[in-house]
Write an enzyme that holds these catalytic residues in place. Structure first.
Site, short mmCIF file in Angstrom:
data_model
loop_
_atom_site.label_atom_id
_atom_site.label_comp_id
_atom_site.label_asym_id
_atom_site.label_seq_id
_atom_site.Cartn_x
_atom_site.Cartn_y
_atom_site.Cartn_z
N ASP A 280 -0.07 15.26 13.75
CA ASP A 280 -1.63 15.59 13.34
C ASP A 280 -2.43 15.48 14.47
O ASP A 280 -2.36 14.95 15.34
CB ASP A 280 -1.80 15.00 11.87
CG ASP A 280 -1.60 13.40 12.60
OD1 ASP A 280 -1.78 13.08 13.61
OD2 ASP A 280 -1.95 12.35 10.99
N ASP B 111 -5.60 13.54 16.63
CA ASP B 111 -7.00 12.69 16.38
C ASP B 111 -7.87 13.15 17.54
O ASP B 111 -7.49 13.32 18.27
CB ASP B 111 -6.90 11.89 16.44
CG ASP B 111 -5.69 11.48 14.73
OD1 ASP B 111 -6.44 11.15 13.30
OD2 ASP B 111 -4.79 10.76 14.76
N ASP C 227 -3.85 -0.14 19.78
CA ASP C 227 -2.96 -0.81 20.02
C ASP C 227 -1.52 -0.25 21.45
O ASP C 227 -1.63 -1.98 21.83
CB ASP C 227 -1.64 -0.37 18.78
CG ASP C 227 -1.34 0.70 18.24
OD1 ASP C 227 -1.85 1.48 19.20
OD2 ASP C 227 -0.47 1.18 17.31
P1 ATP Z 1 1.46 8.54 13.65
O1 ATP Z 1 0.64 9.76 13.43
O2 ATP Z 1 2.30 9.48 14.74
O3 ATP Z 1 2.32 7.77 12.86
P2 ATP Z 1 0.18 7.47 15.56
O4 ATP Z 1 -0.48 6.84 16.66
O5 ATP Z 1 -0.80 8.65 15.97
O6 ATP Z 1 1.02 8.00 15.17
P3 ATP Z 1 -2.64 7.23 13.29
O7 ATP Z 1 -2.25 6.19 12.41
O8 ATP Z 1 -2.28 8.63 13.39
O9 ATP Z 1 -1.12 6.06 14.22
O10 ATP Z 1 -3.07 6.13 14.92
C1 ATP Z 1 -3.49 7.22 15.77
C2 ATP Z 1 -4.49 6.78 16.64
O11 ATP Z 1 -5.12 5.34 16.04
C3 ATP Z 1 -3.26 5.66 17.76
O12 ATP Z 1 -2.30 6.66 18.32
C4 ATP Z 1 -3.43 4.45 17.74
O13 ATP Z 1 -3.97 5.03 18.78
C5 ATP Z 1 -5.00 3.96 16.71
N1 ATP Z 1 -4.30 3.47 16.03
C6 ATP Z 1 -3.93 3.43 14.87
N2 ATP Z 1 -3.45 2.75 14.46
C7 ATP Z 1 -3.88 1.60 14.70
C8 ATP Z 1 -4.16 0.04 15.03
N3 ATP Z 1 -3.45 -0.78 14.04
N4 ATP Z 1 -4.73 -0.42 16.11
C9 ATP Z 1 -5.01 -0.26 16.99
N5 ATP Z 1 -4.89 1.09 16.61
C10 ATP Z 1 -4.65 1.73 15.99
MG MG Z 2 -1.15 9.92 13.74
#
Ligand code: ATP
Ligand code: MG
Length: 445
Positions: A74, A76, A150
């Site tokens: 997805d 963001d 993170d």
């Molecule tokens: P995926 O979508 O593949 O599971 P992702 O890293 O994109 O991994 P998301 O939950 O979609 O995970 O989060 C999008 C972004 O938001 C992350 O890449 C990170 O930059 C930030 N993020 C998400 N969760 C946290 C957290 N717990 N603490 C800090 N930043 C976060």
């Molecule tokens: Mg994501």
């Protein structure tokens, strides 16, 4: 220029150094991501916001995944527009407010998450007794937003207009070196949000990265902090982990990182049950394969497999206490799900799916008379049969039973009748004989 000025002013005022530092601007010749690689709806959102004079970038997992040649799950978008301004810029958009307001922008069938840059955590930010951040509704600069993310590989901003990556924390280099590095001091970051420990393990497994020792070391000791995380959030994260396509690897790493014992009943069940280990591993390998093949998976089915041997053990105990088989199964099912619910908020719909799959299992034993035909008509028959196949593969029930049902399902009308077992000579017959006997004794009482 402006940043230098701010630094100078804040130094003069004796404030601590602002978070902002100059990011690396990485051109497409170096990183290789062209704007055509970005999903058109994500590109549209960035363009629309930029036309209105705001900054807008694809951020987080999508940029990271594109850099390693994976298809993002997805997209963001991060922007300096406020949620209200974002909503006003699109015809179909709504503000979703939880810990932090985000905007869902709908384009065609796609929904994109647009977030406003988050600011630095204030010192008086509301936290729970263990240091977990409860509210953080402050907007800030892009640099502050990057520092709040993170891992360094998750703090990359891609601008489709210039095809540049803005990199504040050497995330591109870390990704090349296959390192998952925490931004800031890992212990402090885990305290703010313990779910980051689970994210570290999941992302490392999914991306084939090694967790930087600085970030890996504190996990064993800080794992108990996960107990204070709301069950709904843990459920989301566990679901992500189990459906990542790398569940087996994730769970092995969770064990290595010290993130299992006594932490989540679910993990104990998965990692510490000798009885069901083969079944659970088969189920997870199966799920991983399905995810990698792009096939849909059902969370209900998955959780049903993970918890099945718990149910079996309880079921057996309750039967030994004198309860009849089927009521005993239902009691066992509820007990197992209640135990999980204390830490993990399994949604009601998924809990319903789980129970359907479990409840149907004893019915596969009846292979005579009308019952097999009735079972075929059950809406959950297919999921139930898949479950039975796994039970057979793990050696819990005879393979012959599962094979029979598969053949029965695909048999043509007349063929089915020839497959049925005779009504006599099996358990059914005995049960039927017993019934009048017990009726007589009841009448005699
Ligand atoms: P995926 O979508 O593949 O599971 P992702 O890293 O994109 O991994 P998301 O939950 O979609 O995970 O989060 C999008 C972004 O938001 C992350 O890449 C990170 O930059 C930030 N993020 C998400 N969760 C946290 C957290 N717990 N603490 C800090 N930043 C976060
Ligand atoms: Mg994501």
């Amino acid at each position: 220029m402006i940043r230098k000025f701010i630094t100078r002013v804040s130094k003069a005022l004796g404030r601590k150094k602002p978070l902002s530092h100059e990011p690396a601007l990485i051109a497409h010749q170096q990183h290789g991501i062209r704007r055509e690689h970005i999903h058109s709806s994500a590109r549209r959102v960035c363009e629309t916001l930029q036309e209105k004079g705001y900054k807008a970038f694809v951020v987080g997992g999508a940029v990271r995944d594109l850099l390693i040649g994976e298809d993002p799950k997805d997209y963001d978008i991060a922007t300096d527009a406020t949620p209200e301004q974002v909503r006003a810029a699109f015809r179909r958009a709504r503000i979703i407010g939880r810990r932090f307001q985000i905007v869902h922008v709908m384009i065609g069938a796609e929904t994109l998450e647009v977030t406003t840059f988050r600011g630095e955590l204030a010192h008086d930010t509301k936290k729970d007794a263990h240091g977990r951040v409860l509210h953080d509704n402050v907007f800030g600069s892009q640099a502050e937003d990057a520092a709040r993310r993170d891992f360094t590989v998750n703090a990359l901003y891609y601008d489709p207009a210039s095809e540049t990556i803005v990199d504040y924390h050497h995330g591109v280099a870390d990704l090349k070196q296959k390192t998952l590095r925490m931004i800031g001091e890992p212990r402090a970051r885990y305290r703010e949000d313990p779910v980051r420990m689970l994210r570290a393990v999941r992302l490392a497994a999914k991306l084939g990265l090694v967790i930087d020792p600085e970030a890996a070391k504190p996990i064993r000791e800080m794992a108990p902090l996960l107990e204070n995380v709301p069950p709904a959030r843990l459920f989301d994260e566990m679901l992500k982990l189990l459906t990542s396509g790398h569940a087996v690897k994730c769970l092995t790493q969770l064990r290595e990182a010290g993130l299992h014992h006594g932490l989540l009943p679910l993990l104990d069940v998965i990692l510490e049950q000798p009885l069901g280990e083969r079944f659970v591993m088969l189920a997870l390998e199966n799920t991983d394969q399905r995810v990698r093949d792009g096939k849909p998976i059902s969370p209900g089915f998955l959780f049903a497999t993970l918890l099945w041997h718990e149910v079996l053990a309880k079921w057996e105990r309750i039967k030994q206490d004198g309860e009849r088989a089927i009521p005993a199964l239902f009691i066992a099912m509820d007990e197992v799900l209640d135990t999980q619910a204390e830490k993990l908020a399994i949604t009601r719909r998924i809990a319903g799916d789980i129970k359907d799959i479990w409840a149907i299992q004893p019915r596969f034993e009846a292979r005579a008379g009308r019952k097999p035909y009735a079972l075929l008509e059950q809406p959950r028959f297919k999921a139930g049969l898949d479950f039975l196949l796994l039970r057979a593969a793990s050696g819990e029930v005879p393979k012959e039973l599962a094979d029979w049902w598969e053949r029965f399902l695909f048999a043509e009308g007349d063929e089915r009748a020839t497959m049925l077992l005779p009504e006599t000579g099996d358990k059914k017959k005995r049960r039927r004989r017993r019934k009048p006997a017990s009726a007589t004794s009841a009448a005699g009482e």
